[in-house]
Each structure stands twice: as structure tokens, then as C-alpha cells.
Design a protein around this motif. Structure first.
Motif, mmCIF file in Angstrom:
data_model
loop_
_atom_site.group_PDB
_atom_site.id
_atom_site.type_symbol
_atom_site.label_atom_id
_atom_site.label_comp_id
_atom_site.label_asym_id
_atom_site.label_seq_id
_atom_site.Cartn_x
_atom_site.Cartn_y
_atom_site.Cartn_z
ATOM 1 N N SER A 464 0.849 -1.177 0.000
ATOM 2 C CA SER A 464 0.000 0.000 0.000
ATOM 3 C C SER A 464 0.895 1.241 0.000
ATOM 4 N N VAL A 465 0.638 2.164 -0.936
ATOM 5 C CA VAL A 465 1.500 3.328 -1.155
ATOM 6 C C VAL A 465 0.685 4.608 -1.088
ATOM 7 N N ASP A 466 1.255 5.629 -0.487
ATOM 8 C CA ASP A 466 0.624 6.947 -0.412
ATOM 9 C C ASP A 466 0.897 7.693 -1.721
ATOM 10 N N PRO A 467 -0.129 7.998 -2.519
ATOM 11 C CA PRO A 467 0.103 8.678 -3.801
ATOM 12 C C PRO A 467 0.722 10.060 -3.667
ATOM 13 N N ALA A 468 0.521 10.726 -2.536
ATOM 14 C CA ALA A 468 1.014 12.087 -2.366
ATOM 15 C C ALA A 468 2.528 12.145 -2.180
ATOM 16 N N THR A 469 3.132 11.045 -1.691
ATOM 17 C CA THR A 469 4.565 11.063 -1.390
ATOM 18 C C THR A 469 5.346 9.899 -1.987
ATOM 19 N N GLY A 470 4.679 8.774 -2.215
ATOM 20 C CA GLY A 470 5.367 7.551 -2.613
ATOM 21 C C GLY A 470 5.746 6.691 -1.423
ATOM 22 N N ALA A 646 -3.528 8.017 -9.503
ATOM 23 C CA ALA A 646 -4.247 8.668 -8.399
ATOM 24 C C ALA A 646 -3.736 10.083 -8.166
ATOM 25 N N ALA A 647 -2.436 10.319 -8.457
ATOM 26 C CA ALA A 647 -1.828 11.637 -8.259
ATOM 27 C C ALA A 647 -1.902 12.491 -9.522
ATOM 28 N N SER A 648 -2.844 12.161 -10.406
ATOM 29 C CA SER A 648 -3.060 12.920 -11.645
ATOM 30 C C SER A 648 -1.800 13.012 -12.508
ATOM 31 N N GLY A 649 -1.053 11.907 -12.566
ATOM 32 C CA GLY A 649 0.083 11.825 -13.467
ATOM 33 C C GLY A 649 1.433 12.096 -12.847
ATOM 34 N N LYS A 650 1.508 12.492 -11.580
ATOM 35 C CA LYS A 650 2.779 12.740 -10.908
ATOM 36 C C LYS A 650 3.333 11.423 -10.363
ATOM 37 N N ALA A 677 4.719 11.856 -15.271
ATOM 38 C CA ALA A 677 4.650 10.674 -16.129
ATOM 39 C C ALA A 677 3.596 10.860 -17.208
ATOM 40 N N PHE A 678 2.468 11.445 -16.812
ATOM 41 C CA PHE A 678 1.363 11.710 -17.737
ATOM 42 C C PHE A 678 0.793 13.093 -17.423
ATOM 43 N N THR A 679 0.199 13.693 -18.394
ATOM 44 C CA THR A 679 -0.499 14.938 -18.122
ATOM 45 C C THR A 679 -1.713 14.651 -17.255
ATOM 46 N N THR A 680 -2.186 15.706 -16.606
ATOM 47 C CA THR A 680 -3.377 15.549 -15.770
ATOM 48 C C THR A 680 -4.545 15.001 -16.581
ATOM 49 N N LYS A 681 -4.649 15.462 -17.800
ATOM 50 C CA LYS A 681 -5.762 15.028 -18.655
ATOM 51 C C LYS A 681 -5.695 13.519 -18.897
ATOM 52 N N VAL A 682 -4.502 13.006 -19.221
ATOM 53 C CA VAL A 682 -4.346 11.580 -19.484
ATOM 54 C C VAL A 682 -4.633 10.763 -18.231
ATOM 55 N N ALA A 683 -3.973 11.114 -17.113
ATOM 56 C CA ALA A 683 -4.117 10.331 -15.886
ATOM 57 C C ALA A 683 -5.552 10.312 -15.386
ATOM 58 N N ASP A 684 -6.208 11.466 -15.413
ATOM 59 C CA ASP A 684 -7.582 11.525 -14.896
ATOM 60 C C ASP A 684 -8.557 10.764 -15.793
#
Length: 902
Positions: A464-470, A646-650, A677-684
Motif C-alpha cells: 500500500s503506497v501513499d500517492p502524495a509522497t510515494g 491517483a496523483a493525476s500523473g505525478k 509521467a502523464f499529463t493531468t488530462k491523461v491520468a484523470d
């Protein structure tokens, strides 16, 4: 007396003797007349010593004449021609003369009296003097250094401190790492074969050398001059000194010179037997074993004196680095150190040592011939404090520190020395919740005694990983770290199946599909970004094409017919179109395999690595089934890569240590960095598609009350592994399930089928893994605020747009037995396809292909997937993938840190 016989008048103040001296000085031309003699050369220069008409000025006495002569001589020297006689006159002009000041210098450099390059060329006297001075200084320094160092005491090395590990909230987890597993024994208790093994492998001149290796020292100096590491080949004496010097383990020039002086002193003052005894009692053999007696117990559960030649040669190999030679493996330190790879290395090293023992006359060839295999080795003995999940957590933290030692400053040796305070990212409540959720499902469904043929060797893994920090907040590594030594959260080799499909969709939205018509008129790689509303074929046994519409063939000319979950065809005849959202929701293989071909499997792989999957865990891209998850990333990496969505591409790399301190202060503190890694548009948009999987697809078991969830199920062909990976905006979690024998004595271990396991017809990601995920996430997010996913912006173009009715399966879905309240679609294997000769243009779903209704061959359970020749693609994803296709079924490469297997 006649006048002509009268004596001439004598000059005043001197008499005959003075006259003689004056005549002598005049004739020589070397001195002025000292006593006022006539005829002085100074007369020609108008010296003041002569009166009018050149007559001699009378002096009152000898002293006055001497002073006058000195004055006149100085005048001549000062007035001398600089081009003639300058060497004697002491001029410093362009001639060869030398000034009086030059004669007074201690070091004649630059050289006086020389011109051009000769002036700057040191004389042999100067060169030899400097050399003598240098070597003399070195001898003096060496003498002082030799006098200042002492001989190390073996007993002093038997000290170490614990490392203290802390939970993320700062409370203490465990104190470990400082156990002193050592028992010092006499040389008489150490077999001769052990002594000869290390001599043959490490230092064949041990009995005759002076304790140092000049070549090794020269190599170390050369490395230092180049700015490299201060290392070099060492003698047994030097190794003993290094092991015994615990005051400083830094690899600096000062440290190396200190070791050198101590080694010289040890070599000169201690007998060879005592040095050998000290070395074997201080060396580290792995498994926390310091010294040969502890090593003999750790690996063979016997005393050192009872070791045979093969066991001695084996332990000598451990001195090279137990991480890479211990047959039990050390994947927590380096994923390349798998059991299989370590066994190969250990056997090769052992055989080399035995051969050298024979070559140097230390072992009889007949005895050597008895030891051609690795000796039977005991399982590692673990600290009881490391039981349960604690051992996995400590291993994970240690592995992170050592594998990032350039950043953290913590090496394996520093860990062994102890004294570190290590604050981890692990949340104790979440660790307990994940373990509780696994055991709940395991206890309710898995019964090896009742169903030994189907329920044995069942294993689970999770992370289990926290998307905000890794930050890795929780893992489940296995039943018990003291009994099951592989961390199932970090590496298993279990293929991930359809949980890989989101990377295909992300690649299509990031780069787009290739357009052969545009490429025909423009040389650049023309692409069209894809919308989730794009339509692809949902036909079962779909013939897969290249992106330009030509039929895909393998290197043997075979084609690929892709089957779907339960042999179902999605969409209405005759076109069988289904949009990518529906295809993800129901895990339709045919649509995503063709999409992967249109995008390019290289771009699919790039999307996966951008999200956080390690390149070393990816399978080969030789087959279309690459898009169906034949790769084997770890649970940690799968959770981390979904956290990118989950982090909108970060993308943020998973990590397990926040901070490391010792008595001197902070050694390391983590700083979160990210990349897009991805733009917000792609990830979302990917997240929005994955939400439908949980809301009304194969992942309904993962629904959380009042929370939005995105995720994907995955199962491999042959039913050998099952996954569920899902996330909320605050937490991303991956759960795996597989069957793999835990007994290392079983030869050729491989993943086992799960048909009938848990009294189920087959195991899928929609069953037990999604249940565990649901139970854990309910506990982990309890009391946390509800957060919704961002609303995605529209993206891409709709390919193959055609107003058609909502696609429905043309074959009635089958349901499997499952404890879940919702039906779960079954999954089948890919069958070999008959030859197909007719081709269709790209995106022309009206074109009918021949061969798709043929018998398709017989399912061989491992030679399916449309290819029956080498390299044979094996099992498919839940939805029909290929289990071999370049993947590694026995694992070792999908860990947190990666690294190639040997």
C-alpha cells in the motif's frame, strides 16, 4: 767609493722586501702593489696611487701601502670588462660570470652562470640531493607511523550496536542488527582445509609475504589519483587488520595508510598462524555470522572442526560477499541475489577454490573429486524479534538504504556495525489491518489438510503506497519472516495479468495510435490520440493485425487469434464493436491487444515505466500478449504505478525510510521528488475508465461505501496468479495471490495452477484478491475524509465511430463460484490458431476473416496463445494473455529496487 757604485735610493716605508713584493705583484698582474711598489697596473687607469707624471706617491708605512693596494684592487675589480674575466670578477651580465650572492645560495636553482634551458635544468647534485631528502622524509614518516600504531586485539572486534527501527509515528518498532554471533576459537579447532581454502583463493603467498601486497597498494594509490575508490587487492594480513579496526571503517586515504602501517607491524611482529587465526575469527560470512565457528553453525549446524573440504571451500566463497553467494538468496538487499543465481555463483566459486587447492598442493585430487555439488545448507536462522511482518519490514528498509547508499550514506557494513536510528514509512495500524485482512480470507477459504492437492503452497502478497509522497505505508510479505523468507510484497515473479491494461490505455491517450495513411505521405510518425469512446472489436478469437493492417506473424509464420474471457464475443454482429471503456470494464482482451499493436508495444512499455514499473520486470515485446500482463512487477511497484494515476500523473518512487541518524547527527533524510509521467488530462481519464471497473465491471467486490474507487482485476492463464490493484485519491494498494512451493529442496519449482483452490472452480482477481483489498481499505481509510477523483477533461478522438446499440455479450456469461455477492466472469486460455491467409485493412471491422471459427487446436496449457513454436508463449491473462512471451515465471526481477538476475 765611486758614484756609480752607490746604492739607489730606497722608497720610504718598505725597504728591499717591499720592493720585491711590489715587483712580484706587478709582474703577475693579479694584484695591486701591496706595499706602494712602482709599476702598478693601476697606473694605466689613472689610479690615485700615482702622483703627477706617474711617479709613485710615497706612503708612510706598510699598513698604509696595504690599504692603498686594497683600494686600487677593488677599483680594478669593479671596473673589469663584463665580457672578459667576469667569472672571477663576479659580474652577473650576459657572460658566464656569477655574482657573489649566487655563491651564497644553498640551492643553486635556477642555475647561475647558465643560459637558456641549461639555467632551468637541475644539476645532478641538486637532483640527487632532493631525492635523498624525499626518501629520507618518507622513511622518517614511515618510522613515526609504524611506532604510533599497535597490533589489533581480536577480542575487541566482538562488539556491535543494535539498529533501532521506528514506525512512521515515531514509536519504536524493533531494535536489531547488533547481535554478535561470534565464538573465537583456536587455530587447532579450525580445519587445515579451511586455512588452505582461504590461502588458495585469497593470498597464495601468505606463508612467505611480509603482510602487504605492493601491487595492491600501487593499484589503490592509482585509484586514488584518478579520484576512484581507495580499494585494492589485499593480503590475508591486510584483511585481518581491516576486520579488526572497528574505530573507523571509512575508505579514505588516511584510513588506507593506517591499515598499511598496521599490516606491516602485524606482519613483522606476529607469526603466520596467529594472523590466520585472527583472520578466520574476525571475517564476516553472512547470516550475521562473524568468525568461522559462527559460520559453521549458521550454514551447516556443526562445529568448525567438523567441516569437510567442500564445506570449507564453500565458506571461503562467502568471504567474497554473502549477499551474492548465500544459497538462501538476499533479494531484500539486491533483487539480483535470488536463490537460483546465488546457488550458481556459490557452486562456481566453491569449485574454483577446490581446483586451486589441488593446483597449489593443498588438497588431494581424489578428495577433491568428492565435492562437485553444493553442500546441504541450513535455512537462515532469524531473530525472534523479526517474526511475523517485522522481518519483512526491516529487510525492506535495509534494502532501500543499501541499494541507495550513494544517497543515504548507509552501506551493508555500516548496517552490520549498528548504532543507527531508522525511521520508516510504515504505519503500524495499516500493517496490522492488511495482515488481518489476508488471514481472514485465508482462514475462511484455504484448507491444505482438507484439499491438499489444490490448497497447498498458497501465498499472498500486498503493498500500500501513499500517492502524495510515494511512501510505502503497509506491506504483506508472507506468513512469517522467520519461516517464509521471500518478501511477497517486493518480488515474486507472479505475472500481473490484466492489471497491465491501464498502461495500454495510458499509452494510447499519451501518444496515440499510428496512422499508416498519414505516414505514407509524411515521413514523421503520425499519431492520433485516442478517446475512451473509441471503438475496437470485441470478437472472440480475433485475428491480430499490425498497426498498418497486415496480419501479425511470429518468426515461424504463425498468426495470433486472441480469445476473450469465457470465449465470449462482445458487441453486436456483424461488427462486434465495443468502446474502450466497456472493454476495460469487462476486461475484453481482443480490444486491448489490438490497441496495443496500434499504439506500439514499445510505447506501452514506456507508459508502464513512466508510471513506475521497473524495466527489469517487463517481459519481452515479441508477442501481442505483452499488453495482457505477462510481465512480473512486484506488488510495491504495481501499487506505486497506480498511485501515479491517483496523483493525476505525478510519479513518485516508492520508498520505505524517512530518516536515518546516529550519534553524530542526521545521515539521511528523504526528500520527495516527482516527475510528470502523464499529463493531468491523461491520468484523470485513465482513472475515470478504471472507476467503471469497480462500479459495474469485474471489480465490484472492491466497492467502498461512500468512496470513489478505481481499479483493475487480473488473472493469468493456467490460473497461476490473480491480482487486484486499486486506489482512492489517498491510497493505492495491490494484492496478489498465487501458488508456489516454499520448500527450496524441491527441484525446478514453478507456479502451480489454482483450479479448485479455496473450493473455487478457478481463482480470479475478482474473487479473493479483491476481497482482501476491500477489507483492508475499509480499515485503512476508516476516519479519513472522503475525497473524490478530479473530473477529467475530454481527451482524444473517437476512432471507428459508428452509432451502434450498447454492446452486449453474444454468448451468455458464465458465473464462477465465489463468496462474493456479485457474479464474476470466468477466464479462459488462448488456443493455437489455424493458418489465416486473408487480411483486412486497419479499423475495418466489416471485413470477415477466415479461420476464426476453426477448431483452434488443443489447449496444451502452456503452449497456447496462438503460437506453438519456440519461444512458446505459455499461459494467457485472465482474459487470454501469454504467460511466457518473454516473461520470467520464477521471478527475482520485479522487486522494489530491480536489478537483473544472473
Amino acid at each position: 767609493m765611486s758614484e756609480h757604485r752607490r746604492k739607489p735610493p730606497q722608497p720610504q716605508g718598505g725597504g728591499r722586501a717591499a720592493a720585491r713584493r711590489g715587483q712580484s705583484g706587478s709582474s703577475s698582474g693579479r694584484r695591486a702593489a701591496p706595499r706602494g711598489a712602482t709599476g702598478s697596473p693601476s697606473d694605466t687607469y689613472g689610479s690615485e696611487s700615482s702622483g703627477p707624471g706617474g711617479e709613485e706617491r710615497p706612503y708612510g708605512g706598510r699598513a698604509e701601502a696595504r690599504r692603498a693596494a686594497q683600494r686600487s684592487g677593488g677599483s680594478r675589480r669593479r671596473a673589469a670588462d663584463p665580457g672578459r674575466g667576469g667569472r672571477r670578477a663576479g659580474t652577473t651580465g650576459p657572460g658566464r660570470g656569477r655574482a657573489a650572492s649566487d655563491r651564497k645560495r644553498i640551492i643553486d636553482y635556477p642555475r647561475a652562470g647558465q643560459d637558456g634551458w641549461r639555467r632551468w635544468m637541475p644539476s645532478w647534485k641538486l637532483a640527487s640531493g632532493l631525492c635523498l631528502g624525499f626518501f629520507g622524509s618518507m622513511i622518517a614518516v614511515a618510522g613515526i607511523g609504524y611506532a604510533m600504531v599497535g597490533v589489533p586485539n581480536v577480542a575487541d572486534t566482538a562488539t556491535a550496536q543494535n539498529n533501532v527501527y521506528y514506525w512512521a509515528d515515531g514509536s519504536e518498532m524493533v531494535a536489531t542488527g547488533g547481535e554478535t554471533n561470534r565464538q573465537i576459537i583456536n587455530l587447532a579447532q579450525i580445519p587445515k582445509n579451511m586455512q588452505y581454502a582461504v590461502i588458495s583463493q585469497e593470498n597464495k603467498t601468505f606463508q612467505t609475504d611480509k603482510g602487504i601486497d605492493p601491487k595492491g597498494i600501487a593499484r589503490a594509490v592509482f585509484n586514488m589519483a584518478r579520484g576512484g575508490q581507495t580499494q585494492g587487492g589485499s593480503t590475508i594480513t591486510q584483511q585481518y587488520v581491516k576486520n579488526a579496526m572497528l574505530d573507523d571503517q571509512s575508505q579514505t586515504a588516511t584510513r588506507k595508510f593506517k591499515e598499511l602501517f598496521v599490516s606491516i607491524k602485524v606482519g613483522a611482529s606476529l607469526p603466520k598462524d596467529e594472523i590466520m587465526e585472527g583472520y578466520l575469527n574476525t571475517a564476516y560470512y553472512g547470516r550475521s555470522a562473524f568468525g568461522i565457528q559462527a559460520a559453521a553453525r549458521a550454514y551447516f549446524n556443526k562445529d568448525a572442526i567438523d567441516l569437510d573440504a567442500g564445506e570449507c571451500a564453500f565458506l571461503a566463497g562467502m568471504l567474497k560477499g554473502a549477499t551474492y553467494y548465500d544459497p538462501a538468496g538476499a533479494t531484500s538487499i539486491d533483487p539480483a541475489a535470488t536463490e537460483e543465481a546465488n546457488k550458481r555463483r556459490a557452486l562456481r566459486q566453491m569449485q574454483d577454490t577446490l581446483d586451486k587447492m589441488v593446483e597449489y598442493g593443498h588438497l588431494d585430487a581424489t578428495e577433491r573429486a568428492k565435492h562437485t555439488k553444493l553442500p546441504k545448507v541450513e535455512n537462515p536462522r532469524a531473530n525472534r524479534a523479526l517474526s511475523g511482518q517485522i522481518g519483512y519490514l526491516v529487510d525492506l528498509a535495509n534494502g532501500y538504504l543499501v541499494n541507495n547508499s550513494e544517497k543515504t550514506g548507509v552501506t551493508e557494513r555500516k548496517l552490520r556495525e549498528g548504532g543507527l536510528s531508522i525511521k520508516t514509512t510504515f504505519d503500524k495500524k495499516k500493517i496490522d489491518a492488511l495482515e488481518k485482512s489476508v488471514k481472514k480470507v485465508q482462514k475462511a477459504n484455504i484448507d491444505p489438510k482438507k484439499r491438499p492437492k489444490t490448497d497447498t503452497h498458497v501465498q499472498f502478497g500486498g503493498a500500500s503506497v501513499d500517492p502524495a509522497t510515494g511512501a510505502i505505508v503497509a506491506i504483506y510479505g508472507g506468513e512469517d519472516a522467520t519461516k517464509h523468507f521471500t518478501n511477497n510484497a517486493n518480488e515474486t515473479g507472479a505475472q500481473v495479468g490484466s492489471t497491465f491494461k491501464p498502461f495500454v490505455l495510458a499509452a494510447a491517450m499519451k501518444w496515440g495510435v499510428r496512422d499508416p495513411e498519414l505516414e505514407a505521405t509524411q515521413p514523421q510518425d503520425e499519431r492520433t490520440v485516442v478517446s475512451s469512446k473509441s471503438l475496437y472489436s470485441g470478437k472472440n478469437k480475433l485475428k491480430i493485425n499490425n498497426y498498418d493492417g497486415t496480419v501479425w506473424h511470429d518468426d515461424k509464420g504463425k498468426e495470433w487469434l486472441q480469445v476473450n474471457d469465457g470465449d465470449q464475443t462482445y458487441g453486436d454482429a456483424p461488427k462486434y464493436k465495443i468502446d474502450l471503456r466497456e472493454a476495460m470494464q469487462h476486461s475484453v482482451n481482443s480490444a486491448y491487444v489490438q490497441l496495443g499493436m496500434d499504439v506500439g508495444l514499445d510505447k506501452v512499455a514506456e507508459a508502464a515505466t513512466d508510471a513506475g514499473i521497473l524495466k527489469d520486470s517487463l517481459a519481452g515485446m515479441d508477442y501481442p500478449s505483452f499488453s495482457l500482463g505477462v510481465s512480473d512487477p512486484s506488488a510495491i511497484r504495481m501499487a506505486g504505478s497506480y498511485a501515479t494515476f491517483a496523483a493525476s500523473g505525478k510519479q513518485r518512487d516508492p520508498y520505505s525510510v524517512e530518516k536515518v541518524t546516529n550519534k553524530d547527527g542526521t545521515l539521511y533524510e528523504h526528500e520527495t521528488t516527482d516527475k510528470e509521467a502523464f499529463t493531468t488530462k491523461v491520468a484523470d481519464n485513465v482513472t475515470d475508465v478504471l472507476k467503471t471497473v469497480v462500479e459495474d465491471g469485474t471489480g465490484t467486490n472492491a466497492q467502498l461505501a461512500g468512496r470513489e474507487v478505481a481499479g483493475k482485476t487480473g488473472t493469468t492463464d493456467g490460473n497461476k496468479s490473480a491480482w487486484f490493484v486499486g486506489y482512492t485519491p489517498q491510497l493505492s494498494t495491490a494484492i496478489s495471490m498465487f501458488r508456489y512451493p516454499d520448500d527450496e529442496n524441491i527441484k525446478n519449482r514453478t507456479f502451480l495452477e489454482m483450479y479448485g483452490t479455496g473450493n473455487q472452480k478457478s481463482i480470479h482477481g475478482a474473487s479473493f484478491p479483491s476481497e482482501i483489498w476491500h477489507d483492508y481499505m475499509e480499515l485503512a481509510l476508516k476516519g479519513k475524509p472522503v475525497v473524490k477523483f478530479p473530473v477529467p477533461e475530454p481527451i482524444g478522438e473517437v476512432l471507428n465511430e459508428d452509432p451502434i446499440p450498447t454492446p452486449t455479450p453474444s454468448v451468455t456469461e458464465t458465473e464462477e463460484e465465489s463468496p462474493s455477492p456479485t457474479p464474476t466472469p470466468t477466464e479462459s486460455e488462448v488456443l493455437p490458431s489455424p493458418s489465416v491467409t486473408e487480411t483486412c485493412p486497419p479499423f475495418d471491422w466489416d471485413c470477415e476473416e477466415t479461420g476464426d471459427t476453426g477448431p483452434g487446436g488443443t489447449d496444451a496449457g502452456g503452449t497456447d496463445g496462438g503460437v506453438t513454436t519456440s519461444p512458446s508463449p505459455s499461459e494467457t491473462d485472465e482474459d487470454g494473455g501469454n504467460n511466457n512471451g518473454g516473461g520470467n515465471n520464477n521471478g527475482g526481477q520485479g522487486g522494489l529496487f530491480g536489478g537483473p538476475d544472473e
